[in-house]
Design a protein around this motif. Structure first.
Motif, PDB file in Angstrom:
ATOM      1  N   UNK A   1       5.265  -6.837  -3.482  1.00  0.00           N
ATOM      2  CA  UNK A   1       5.939  -7.402  -4.225  1.00  0.00           C
ATOM      3  C   UNK A   1       7.561  -6.852  -4.767  1.00  0.00           C
ATOM      4  N   UNK A   2       7.195  -5.668  -5.362  1.00  0.00           N
ATOM      5  CA  UNK A   2       8.317  -5.247  -6.053  1.00  0.00           C
ATOM      6  C   UNK A   2       9.168  -4.266  -4.970  1.00  0.00           C
ATOM      7  N   UNK A   3       8.879  -4.220  -4.096  1.00  0.00           N
ATOM      8  CA  UNK A   3       9.760  -3.548  -3.173  1.00  0.00           C
ATOM      9  C   UNK A   3      11.333  -3.936  -3.281  1.00  0.00           C
ATOM     10  N   UNK A   4      11.601  -5.165  -2.698  1.00  0.00           N
ATOM     11  CA  UNK A   4      13.075  -5.744  -2.976  1.00  0.00           C
ATOM     12  C   UNK A   4      13.405  -5.371  -4.214  1.00  0.00           C
ATOM     13  N   UNK A   5      12.840  -5.295  -5.799  1.00  0.00           N
ATOM     14  CA  UNK A   5      13.503  -5.034  -6.461  1.00  0.00           C
ATOM     15  C   UNK A   5      13.511  -3.737  -6.478  1.00  0.00           C
ATOM     16  N   UNK A   6      12.823  -2.690  -6.379  1.00  0.00           N
ATOM     17  CA  UNK A   6      13.202  -1.139  -5.777  1.00  0.00           C
ATOM     18  C   UNK A   6      14.727  -0.905  -5.368  1.00  0.00           C
ATOM     19  N   UNK A   7      14.605  -1.531  -4.116  1.00  0.00           N
ATOM     20  CA  UNK A   7      16.114  -1.428  -3.310  1.00  0.00           C
ATOM     21  C   UNK A   7      17.056  -1.637  -4.112  1.00  0.00           C
ATOM     22  N   UNK A   8      17.329  -2.953  -5.226  1.00  0.00           N
ATOM     23  CA  UNK A   8      18.024  -3.733  -5.293  1.00  0.00           C
ATOM     24  C   UNK A   8      18.316  -2.659  -6.861  1.00  0.00           C
ATOM     25  N   UNK A  25       4.757  13.221  13.779  1.00  0.00           N
ATOM     26  CA  UNK A  25       5.004  11.426  13.457  1.00  0.00           C
ATOM     27  C   UNK A  25       5.983  11.867  12.224  1.00  0.00           C
ATOM     28  N   UNK A  26       5.771  12.546  11.254  1.00  0.00           N
ATOM     29  CA  UNK A  26       6.174  12.894  10.283  1.00  0.00           C
ATOM     30  C   UNK A  26       8.178  13.475  10.374  1.00  0.00           C
ATOM     31  N   UNK A  27       8.208  14.207  11.684  1.00  0.00           N
ATOM     32  CA  UNK A  27       9.012  14.546  12.313  1.00  0.00           C
ATOM     33  C   UNK A  27      10.056  13.946  12.595  1.00  0.00           C
ATOM     34  N   UNK A  28       9.985  12.658  13.778  1.00  0.00           N
ATOM     35  CA  UNK A  28      10.084  11.161  13.815  1.00  0.00           C
ATOM     36  C   UNK A  28      10.318  10.919  13.146  1.00  0.00           C
ATOM     37  N   UNK A  29       9.721  10.392  12.072  1.00  0.00           N
ATOM     38  CA  UNK A  29      10.298   9.479  10.847  1.00  0.00           C
ATOM     39  C   UNK A  29      11.055   9.624  10.177  1.00  0.00           C
ATOM     40  N   UNK A  30      11.941  11.193   9.945  1.00  0.00           N
ATOM     41  CA  UNK A  30      12.588  11.663   9.014  1.00  0.00           C
ATOM     42  C   UNK A  30      14.061  11.413  10.180  1.00  0.00           C
ATOM     43  N   UNK A  31      13.608  10.942  11.530  1.00  0.00           N
ATOM     44  CA  UNK A  31      15.033  11.072  12.012  1.00  0.00           C
ATOM     45  C   UNK A  31      16.041   9.782  11.868  1.00  0.00           C
ATOM     46  N   UNK A  32      14.655   8.551  10.965  1.00  0.00           N
ATOM     47  CA  UNK A  32      15.092   7.856  10.567  1.00  0.00           C
ATOM     48  C   UNK A  32      15.984   7.486   9.933  1.00  0.00           C
ATOM     49  N   UNK A  76      21.188   0.905   1.244  1.00  0.00           N
ATOM     50  CA  UNK A  76      20.670   0.029   0.938  1.00  0.00           C
ATOM     51  C   UNK A  76      19.487   0.775   2.300  1.00  0.00           C
ATOM     52  N   UNK A  77      20.282   0.797   3.638  1.00  0.00           N
ATOM     53  CA  UNK A  77      18.778   1.223   4.124  1.00  0.00           C
ATOM     54  C   UNK A  77      18.642   2.235   4.690  1.00  0.00           C
ATOM     55  N   UNK A  78      19.098   2.741   3.926  1.00  0.00           N
ATOM     56  CA  UNK A  78      18.271   4.184   3.774  1.00  0.00           C
ATOM     57  C   UNK A  78      16.801   4.364   2.724  1.00  0.00           C
ATOM     58  N   UNK A  79      17.169   4.015   1.795  1.00  0.00           N
ATOM     59  CA  UNK A  79      15.416   3.175   0.771  1.00  0.00           C
ATOM     60  C   UNK A  79      14.905   2.597   1.259  1.00  0.00           C
ATOM     61  N   UNK A  80      15.124   1.134   2.258  1.00  0.00           N
ATOM     62  CA  UNK A  80      14.653   1.087   2.893  1.00  0.00           C
ATOM     63  C   UNK A  80      13.529   1.659   3.882  1.00  0.00           C
ATOM     64  N   UNK A  81      14.508   2.973   4.334  1.00  0.00           N
ATOM     65  CA  UNK A  81      13.888   3.355   5.464  1.00  0.00           C
ATOM     66  C   UNK A  81      13.252   4.691   5.169  1.00  0.00           C
ATOM     67  N   UNK A  82      13.525   5.391   3.475  1.00  0.00           N
ATOM     68  CA  UNK A  82      12.626   6.129   3.291  1.00  0.00           C
ATOM     69  C   UNK A  82      11.826   5.773   3.410  1.00  0.00           C
ATOM     70  N   UNK A  83      10.945   4.485   2.631  1.00  0.00           N
ATOM     71  CA  UNK A  83       9.694   3.788   2.207  1.00  0.00           C
ATOM     72  C   UNK A  83       9.047   3.444   3.721  1.00  0.00           C
ATOM     73  N   UNK A  84      10.281   2.518   4.237  1.00  0.00           N
ATOM     74  CA  UNK A  84       8.881   1.730   5.194  1.00  0.00           C
ATOM     75  C   UNK A  84       8.453   1.825   6.725  1.00  0.00           C
ATOM     76  N   UNK A  85       8.934   3.393   6.696  1.00  0.00           N
ATOM     77  CA  UNK A  85       9.657   4.272   8.179  1.00  0.00           C
ATOM     78  C   UNK A  85       8.881   6.187   7.981  1.00  0.00           C
ATOM     79  N   UNK A  86       8.638   5.983   6.268  1.00  0.00           N
ATOM     80  CA  UNK A  86       8.002   6.744   6.302  1.00  0.00           C
ATOM     81  C   UNK A  86       6.453   6.998   6.678  1.00  0.00           C
ATOM     82  N   UNK A  87       5.433   7.425   6.800  1.00  0.00           N
ATOM     83  CA  UNK A  87       4.387   7.158   7.151  1.00  0.00           C
ATOM     84  C   UNK A  87       3.484   7.897   6.626  1.00  0.00           C
TER      85      UNK A  87
END
Length: 396
Positions: A11-18, A185-192, A29-40
């Motif tokens: 539940x903290x994630x939106x406030x963390x992105x803010x 997987x981690x290599x593909x994650x970073x592409x995002x 902002x999308x960079x921080x979202x991707x760093x978190x949610x697209x990093x396995x």
């Protein structure tokens, strides 16, 4: 300032992105979202938050990785996304969160931590030290002017090439220090989140086999070469890959920039250009800190034993220390080396220990002056200098 420091919650994630968006207005902002949610590799316990009056006032993220140290993969934690709300700055929250993150990494068995920063003096206060790698700035026009008759077929790097590129990368980093051990997987994650724009593969004309690749992207300060590797014996492909990058039209001007291992073919190719600049005094240097000295030494002991078998000499006991005051004494006798609790013959401080174990500097002059030549030679044989091999694709 009274703060509660704890692991992040979903539940903290939106406030963390803010918070991150406010602290780093130059990044989307999308960079921080991707760093978190697209990093396995992300786990909520790796997000450390300071809560003041019910609001998230500061944040630090641990990026779980495996880094080669003298060719041995060890568990490490990258530090990134360090942010404090404007109303809570100068209150010690960032320092408290960093110490909390260090404790979390220790609990998880990580041996080292690394980061990149424009304020190294802040991180030096909690035990991080700069580890330098050359950074180059070259002229796109000079690269193109030096182009020779092609020996390889150079084409765009595509998703289907990922497995071959990974094999080339894994082979290229063997025996190095600083390189991140990747999975598909981690290599593909970073592409995002890397925003790559000009990637090419060099292929053998007869077989079509990929023998090298380059990854790069446009930036306001120039076109940035993120990474380039080849199979052994195909190092000349680096120059052709560099030409392919230089030929690609983009809006970042004439400058090509790259951070590269000092002994790499990319460094060699760039140094041949008259206007190339080459410096280790970079704006955002890499910094490293020992988290668990015991785990790091345990991981490196087999390599130390293998080297001492080939370099017998005087017996000695070397005391190593960490920023936290932990110590380990390595004893060398005959053709063996082991951990020892006896009285040391000489010691490294925390900075000397880090440099020695990473292979970034031979025995310090102060220590060498106290050693007889045979012992100094043996120590250098056990802990030889090892070039740092770290690409911008692994920055966080």
């Amino acid at each position: 300032m009274t703060a509660t420091i704890r692991a992040a919650r979903r539940a903290d994630l939106p406030a963390i992105y803010d918070l991150l968006e406010s602290a780093f207005p130059e990044a989307a902002r999308s960079l921080f979202v991707s760093h978190t949610e697209d990093d396995s590799t992300f786990r909520l316990r790796h997000g450390r938050v300071a809560v003041v009056d019910g609001e998230i006032a500061a944040y630090v993220r641990v990026f779980a990785r495996r880094m080669l140290v003298r060719g041995v993969p060890v568990a490490v934690g990258g530090i990134g996304s360090v942010a404090t709300a404007a109303s809570a700055r100068s209150g010690g929250l960032a320092t408290a969160l960093l110490r909390d993150a260090i404790n979390q990494m220790r609990r998880e068995g990580m041996a080292l931590s690394f980061l990149f920063t424009g304020i190294p003096e802040f991180y030096e206060r909690v035990g991080f030290r700069i580890v330098r790698e050359p950074q180059f700035s070259a002229s796109r026009a000079e690269i193109l002017a030096g182009a020779t008759t092609p020996q390889f077929d150079v084409r765009p790097l595509v998703e289907a090439d990922a497995a071959q590129a990974m094999r080339i990368y894994t082979r290229a980093i063997a025996g190095s220090t600083g390189a991140i051990a990747r999975t598909r997987r981690t290599n593909a994650d970073a592409l995002s989140w890397l925003d790559e724009t000009a990637n090419f593969a060099a292929c053998e004309p007869a077989t079509g086999r990929i023998v090298g690749y380059v990854r790069s992207r446009c930036r306001a300060f120039g076109h940035q070469v993120l990474e380039v590797e080849t199979l052994p014996g195909y190092e000349t492909a680096v120059a052709e890959l560099l030409v392919a990058v230089a030929r690609r039209p983009c809006a970042c001007g004439d400058t090509i920039v790259a951070q590269a291992p000092s002994d790499h073919q990319l460094a060699t190719a760039l140094r041949t250009l008259p206007s190339t600049t080459d410096t280790t005094e970079v704006e955002h240097p890499m910094m490293v800190r020992v988290i668990s000295l015991g785990r790091l030494v345990d991981a490196l002991l087999p390599g130390l034993r293998a080297r001492t078998a080939g370099h017998p000499g005087p017996e000695f006991r070397l005391r190593l220390t960490s920023p936290d005051g932990d110590a380990a004494t390595v004893a060398a006798r005959g053709r063996s080396v082991w951990l020892n609790h006896g009285r040391p013959d000489f010691s490294f401080d925390a900075t000397g220990t880090l440099e020695a174990l990473l292979g970034q500097r031979r025995t310090s002059r102060a220590v060498r002056r106290r050693l007889d030549p045979a012992t100094a030679r043996r120590l250098d044989a056990l802990l030889p200098a090892t070039p740092l091999h770290f690409w911008n694709t692994d920055r966080i």
